[in-house]
Motif scaffolding. Structure first.
Motif, PDB file in Angstrom:
ATOM      1  N   ILE A  98      33.222 -14.805  82.938  1.00 17.97           N
ATOM      2  CA  ILE A  98      33.899 -13.566  83.300  1.00 17.97           C
ATOM      3  C   ILE A  98      33.675 -13.261  84.782  1.00 17.97           C
ATOM      4  CG2 ILE A  98      33.732 -12.632  80.962  1.00 17.97           C
ATOM      5  CD1 ILE A  98      31.385 -10.924  81.862  1.00 17.97           C
ATOM      6  N   PRO A  99      34.489 -12.367  85.353  1.00 22.74           N
ATOM      7  CA  PRO A  99      34.353 -12.067  86.788  1.00 22.74           C
ATOM      8  C   PRO A  99      33.103 -11.249  87.097  1.00 22.74           C
ATOM      9  CG  PRO A  99      36.514 -11.409  85.918  1.00 22.74           C
ATOM     10  CD  PRO A  99      35.637 -11.702  84.744  1.00 22.74           C
ATOM     11  N   GLY A 100      32.776 -11.204  88.372  1.00 20.65           N
ATOM     12  CA  GLY A 100      31.621 -10.430  88.833  1.00 20.65           C
ATOM     13  C   GLY A 100      32.033  -9.290  89.740  1.00 20.65           C
ATOM     14  N   VAL A 101      31.217  -8.238  89.753  1.00 17.69           N
ATOM     15  CA  VAL A 101      31.447  -7.086  90.618  1.00 17.69           C
ATOM     16  C   VAL A 101      30.126  -6.688  91.277  1.00 17.69           C
ATOM     17  CG1 VAL A 101      32.032  -4.623  90.704  1.00 17.69           C
ATOM     18  CG2 VAL A 101      33.416  -6.184  89.316  1.00 17.69           C
ATOM     19  N   ILE A 102      30.132  -6.604  92.597  1.00 20.26           N
ATOM     20  CA  ILE A 102      28.994  -6.072  93.338  1.00 20.26           C
ATOM     21  C   ILE A 102      29.173  -4.557  93.451  1.00 20.26           C
ATOM     22  CG2 ILE A 102      27.658  -6.154  95.474  1.00 20.26           C
ATOM     23  CD1 ILE A 102      27.766  -8.829  94.021  1.00 20.26           C
ATOM     24  N   GLY A 178      33.440 -17.099  89.042  1.00 18.25           N
ATOM     25  CA  GLY A 178      33.523 -17.356  90.474  1.00 18.25           C
ATOM     26  C   GLY A 178      34.360 -16.359  91.241  1.00 18.25           C
ATOM     27  N   LYS A 179      35.059 -15.474  90.535  1.00 17.95           N
ATOM     28  CA  LYS A 179      35.864 -14.447  91.203  1.00 17.95           C
ATOM     29  C   LYS A 179      35.044 -13.157  91.271  1.00 17.95           C
ATOM     30  CE  LYS A 179      40.380 -16.287  89.900  1.00 17.95           C
ATOM     31  NZ  LYS A 179      41.687 -15.998  89.236  1.00 17.95           N
ATOM     32  N   ILE A 180      34.857 -12.669  92.491  1.00 17.80           N
ATOM     33  CA  ILE A 180      33.961 -11.541  92.715  1.00 17.80           C
ATOM     34  C   ILE A 180      34.693 -10.430  93.448  1.00 17.80           C
ATOM     35  CG2 ILE A 180      31.731 -10.803  93.640  1.00 17.80           C
ATOM     36  CD1 ILE A 180      31.471 -13.117  91.704  1.00 17.80           C
ATOM     37  N   GLY A 181      34.482  -9.205  92.982  1.00 17.84           N
ATOM     38  CA  GLY A 181      34.952  -8.022  93.687  1.00 17.84           C
ATOM     39  C   GLY A 181      33.777  -7.160  94.094  1.00 17.84           C
ATOM     40  N   VAL A 182      34.049  -6.172  94.919  1.00 18.93           N
ATOM     41  CA  VAL A 182      33.000  -5.245  95.342  1.00 18.93           C
ATOM     42  C   VAL A 182      33.536  -3.829  95.282  1.00 18.93           C
ATOM     43  CG1 VAL A 182      33.623  -5.474  97.801  1.00 18.93           C
ATOM     44  CG2 VAL A 182      31.339  -4.664  97.173  1.00 18.93           C
ATOM     45  N   VAL A 183      32.694  -2.902  94.836  1.00 16.44           N
ATOM     46  CA  VAL A 183      33.000  -1.480  94.883  1.00 16.44           C
ATOM     47  C   VAL A 183      31.790  -0.765  95.462  1.00 16.44           C
ATOM     48  CG1 VAL A 183      32.260  -1.131  92.468  1.00 16.44           C
ATOM     49  CG2 VAL A 183      33.726   0.572  93.572  1.00 16.44           C
ATOM     50  N   GLY A 184      32.040   0.146  96.391  1.00 15.78           N
ATOM     51  CA  GLY A 184      30.927   0.839  97.024  1.00 15.78           C
ATOM     52  C   GLY A 184      31.296   2.257  97.400  1.00 15.78           C
ATOM     53  N   PRO A 200      35.516 -14.469 103.200  1.00 15.21           N
ATOM     54  CA  PRO A 200      36.891 -14.901 102.938  1.00 15.21           C
ATOM     55  C   PRO A 200      37.201 -15.123 101.456  1.00 15.21           C
ATOM     56  CG  PRO A 200      35.929 -16.145 104.760  1.00 15.21           C
ATOM     57  CD  PRO A 200      34.815 -15.365 104.144  1.00 15.21           C
ATOM     58  N   GLU A 201      36.182 -15.466 100.672  1.00 16.72           N
ATOM     59  CA  GLU A 201      36.406 -15.745  99.253  1.00 16.72           C
ATOM     60  C   GLU A 201      36.362 -14.491  98.377  1.00 16.72           C
ATOM     61  OE1 GLU A 201      34.484 -19.772  97.958  1.00 16.72           O
ATOM     62  OE2 GLU A 201      33.165 -18.846  99.449  1.00 16.72           O
ATOM     63  N   LEU A 202      36.053 -13.350  98.944  1.00 21.85           N
ATOM     64  CA  LEU A 202      36.033 -12.117  98.166  1.00 21.85           C
ATOM     65  C   LEU A 202      37.416 -11.874  97.572  1.00 21.85           C
ATOM     66  CD1 LEU A 202      34.105  -9.635  97.548  1.00 21.85           C
ATOM     67  CD2 LEU A 202      35.351  -8.468  99.382  1.00 21.85           C
ATOM     68  N   ALA A 203      37.458 -11.581  96.264  1.00 26.58           N
ATOM     69  CA  ALA A 203      38.747 -11.485  95.579  1.00 26.58           C
ATOM     70  C   ALA A 203      39.310 -10.078  95.533  1.00 26.58           C
ATOM     71  CB  ALA A 203      38.613 -12.029  94.147  1.00 26.58           C
ATOM     72  N   ALA A 204      38.491  -9.051  95.767  1.00 22.77           N
ATOM     73  CA  ALA A 204      38.972  -7.675  95.733  1.00 22.77           C
ATOM     74  C   ALA A 204      37.890  -6.760  96.301  1.00 22.77           C
ATOM     75  CB  ALA A 204      39.318  -7.248  94.307  1.00 22.77           C
ATOM     76  N   ALA A 205      38.308  -5.703  96.993  1.00 26.96           N
ATOM     77  CA  ALA A 205      37.360  -4.738  97.558  1.00 26.96           C
ATOM     78  C   ALA A 205      37.857  -3.325  97.285  1.00 26.96           C
ATOM     79  CB  ALA A 205      37.187  -4.948  99.059  1.00 26.96           C
ATOM     80  N   VAL A 206      36.932  -2.469  96.828  1.00 23.95           N
ATOM     81  CA  VAL A 206      37.273  -1.081  96.497  1.00 23.95           C
ATOM     82  C   VAL A 206      36.289  -0.153  97.216  1.00 23.95           C
ATOM     83  CG1 VAL A 206      37.676   0.611  94.676  1.00 23.95           C
ATOM     84  CG2 VAL A 206      38.145  -1.814  94.251  1.00 23.95           C
ATOM     85  N   PRO A 207      36.621   0.274  98.425  1.00 23.57           N
ATOM     86  CA  PRO A 207      35.763   1.238  99.130  1.00 23.57           C
ATOM     87  C   PRO A 207      36.095   2.676  98.737  1.00 23.57           C
ATOM     88  CG  PRO A 207      37.481   0.429 100.593  1.00 23.57           C
ATOM     89  CD  PRO A 207      37.684  -0.261  99.283  1.00 23.57           C
ATOM     90  N   TYR A 208      35.077   3.414  98.335  1.00 24.56           N
ATOM     91  CA  TYR A 208      35.193   4.847  98.111  1.00 24.56           C
ATOM     92  C   TYR A 208      34.690   5.567  99.352  1.00 24.56           C
ATOM     93  CZ  TYR A 208      36.020   5.050  92.978  1.00 24.56           C
ATOM     94  OH  TYR A 208      36.543   4.965  91.711  1.00 24.56           O
ATOM     95  N   TYR A 209      35.539   6.371  99.965  1.00 24.20           N
ATOM     96  CA  TYR A 209      35.204   7.188 101.138  1.00 24.20           C
ATOM     97  C   TYR A 209      34.232   6.480 102.081  1.00 24.20           C
ATOM     98  CZ  TYR A 209      32.846   8.931  96.849  1.00 24.20           C
ATOM     99  OH  TYR A 209      32.258   9.044  95.607  1.00 24.20           O
TER     100      TYR A 209
END
Length: 295
Positions: A98-102, A178-184, A200-209
């Motif tokens: 399954i995918p990963g999320v930081i 191997g597919k990783i996103g980040v939310v912070g 470059p390999e980051l698959a998605a980014a979700v910045p909150y404010y």
């Protein structure tokens, strides 16, 4: 929480707390300025109690949720702080990898709210890793005031390396596809933006404010972005115009949402800045975005 209600508090108090929470004023000055708004039955003590985080009564996912395997791990950040501690949360039932999320904390370390967010992400079907960038200084000290003071002692670019190292850790995890996103959130929003710039390999980014990259940095972004802002957060929002112009100029994939009538920190359900409607909507959008980009 005290018996004060959110609607009893003026916007100036929330703005004042934002200045304090982001180290623009010290605690003594914060309390002095807060006293102006202590009128009648509203005391400085009651205001402090009301606006401070309440971790005891706000946890959404218990620490030992039966559907999760959630434990502290350590990983190596050779360009950052060395050995870093983080909360790794994994669904007990998985069909294949399954995918990963930081999950990236605010400017006060891995507090109970961010740990809870990590578990929420795992319940939604991801392997989540919530690192503590305060690890080299002993870790989150148990309260946000001391956490902020500790985090000020670390270089933010070295902390960025700690979260990039978390990406590398998750990418090679045996249960991760191997597919990783980040939310912070807040500082973590800046980290999310900067991971999009530097990984470059980051698959998605979700910045909150979160604080925004420069135009030159924005040109390097490869990951699609889902960006959340609070309408009343004038401090952070001032950087959006230039960021959007750079995103458009470089044909970057992004989606942005401004949540009306809410403050910086609206997702954090441990303080009265929390807005339930905006928090739930933004989190639904975040999970849907991750499922679209990571699965």
């Amino acid at each position: 929480m005290s018996q004060l209600r959110k609607e009893d508090i003026s916007q100036e108090v929330f703005d004042l707390y934002d200045d304090y929470a982001h180290n623009k004023i010290g605690r003594r000055q914060f309390v002095e300025k807060l006293s102006v708004y202590a009128v009648g039955s509203i005391t400085v003590g009651s205001l402090l109690s009301f606006i401070s985080p309440n971790y005891k009564d706000t946890m959404l996912v218990p620490q030992h949720h039966p559907a999760l395997d959630s434990n502290y791990i350590t990983y190596e950040s050779p360009k950052g702080g060395g050995t870093i501690k983080g909360l790794l949360s994994t669904p007990n039932e998985m069909e294949g990898k399954i995918p990963g999320v930081i999950v990236v904390h605010e400017n006060r370390g891995l507090n109970p709210y961010i740990e809870d967010v990590g578990r929420r992400a795992a319940l939604d079907g991801f392997i989540s890793l919530a690192p503590d960038a305060l690890t080299p200084l002993g870790g989150y000290p148990g309260n946000d005031d001391d956490g902020r003071e500790l985090q000020r002692k670390r270089d933010r670019n070295e902390m960025l390396e700690d979260f990039i190292a978390a990406f590398n850790y998750l990418k090679t995890h045996p249960n991760c596809n191997g597919k990783i996103g980040v939310v912070g959130f807040c500082f973590g929003g800046w980290i999310s933006n900067m991971m999009a710039v530097n990984v470059p390999e980051l698959a998605a980014a979700v910045p909150y404010y979160g604080g925004q990259p420069s135009a030159e940095e924005t040109a390097q972004i490869k990951a699609p972005l889902l960006i959340h802002y609070a309408e009343l957060d004038t401090r952070v929002n001032t950087g959006w115009g230039d960021y959007e112009a750079a995103l458009k100029a470089n044909n970057k994939e992004y989606e942005v949402h401004f949540y009306p009538g809410v403050n910086h920190g609206f997702h954090n359900n441990t303080t009265p800045r929390y807005d339930e409607e905006a928090a739930k909507l933004s989190w639904t959008r975040t999970i849907d975005f991750f499922k679209q980009k990571l699965i």
